[in-house]
Design an enzyme around this catalytic site. Structure first.
Site: not given
Ligand code: ASP
Length: 327
Positions: A193, A222-223, A244-245
């Protein structure tokens, strides 16, 4: 003759004095970017691969910092830096986005203006070349904050934004990754990302994040990347953050806003706040990943709890740095 010489020196000194305060009092600018946690294992990182990652990270920093140097806005810098990363097949955003379980691409992005807390985001878009720009359009050209799927795409058409075919996002590497993940596990590790945070001369912070999500995701998952307060947050009162992760953990712990809140209400420094959340909250839960952030003074922080995170910054002294592992 001697007198004239001394006078000459004096006037030089005077000029120097009048020029330097303006220079030293110039408000700081700063920029930090990431290309995702879940880096390649060190053993797979050949010198040539490392070079290509470093080249794109540097190009992204130069694009954003060029804007800040000319007095441009942190929002413009964030968008420009993220464009470079979205356009590169190396990262999991725009071109090079990972595959869903069904072999498609669904992209998420968000952006936030720390000056007035305006924010925009898109989730699950399939035909948008640069989702960060559509997120910005949601913020600036609509009364909404988050648009999803076909609605977000209709908004893009309404604005006359160009669309791309799904095949535009294809990369062999991400296709192979999907096959590997399908063979071995239910869901992949977070991977590649992108995000950016900037402070401009006017003292305004902005943050943005863009992603293809997690390889093998299903059912419209969806993140955190398009969720304001989880993957992205900016507030001039304290800091701007891009994360990010493993997104599920970042949503449940509202990572980006938690870092802001620890600074704003708990008087923590940016470093303390970031490390507390990434190491103290996320890690014990099993949430892998990291963040990049800048505080209102232009202090830059990167914090991650895995082996590496593609990242780079230009600090308030103009020093450019690019890193991948803990080095
Ligand atoms: N946070 C992103 C997501 O969960 C993935 C990543 O950072 O690579 O969708």
């Amino acid at each position: 003759m001697l007198k004239q010489f001394t006078l000459g020196l004096c006037s030089v000194a005077l000029i120097a004095l009048t020029i330097s305060p303006a220079q030293t009092h110039e408000a700081p600018i700063a920029l930090v970017i990431h290309g995702g946690a879940g880096t390649l294992e060190k053993s797979q990182m050949t010198p040539a691969r490392r070079k290509s990652y470093e080249a794109v990270l540097t190009q992204s920093l130069q694009a954003g910092h060029g804007i800040l140097k000319k007095g441009g806005s942190s929002l413009d810098a964030v968008e420009a830096s993220i464009h470079i990363l979205e356009d590169s097949p190396l990262f999991n955003a725009g071109k090079g986005a990972v595959f869903t379980h069904d072999g498609t691409h669904e992209l998420d992005a968000s952006i936030m203006n720390g000056q007035n807390l305006a924010a925009g985001a898109v989730a699950g878009v399939k035909h948008i070349q640069n989702p960060i720009s559509l997120a910005r359009a949601v913020m600036e050209k609509s009364p909404h904050v988050l648009m999803a799927g076909s609605g977000a795409e209709a908004f893009a058409s309404f604005l006359g934004m160009p669309k791309v075919e799904q095949s535009y996002f294809f990369t062999q590497e991400k296709w192979d990754l999907l096959q590997e993940v399908k063979r071995e596990a239910e869901q992949a590790k977070p991977f590649g990302t992108v995000g950016a945070v900037a402070l401009d001369r006017a003292g305004n912070l902005a943050a943005g994040t863009s992603t293809g999500g997690m390889t093998n995701k299903r059912f419209g998952r969806v993140g955190d990347s398009p969720i304001i307060g989880a993957g992205t947050y900016a507030n001039n009162k304290a800091c701007g953050v891009s994360a990010t992760g493993h997104g599920e953990y970042f949503i449940r712990t509202a990572v980006a806003h938690d870092i802001f809140a620890r600074m704003a209400y708990g008087n923590k420094s940016l470093k303390q706040a970031a490390d507390e959340v990434i190491m103290g909250v996320l890690k014990p839960m099993g949430g892998e990943g990291g963040i990049i952030a800048i505080d209102k003074q232009g202090q830059i922080e990167t914090s991650f709890n895995g082996d590496g995170m593609y990242r780079g910054w230009v600090d308030s002294k103009g020093q450019l740095m690019v890193k991948i592992y803990r080095e």
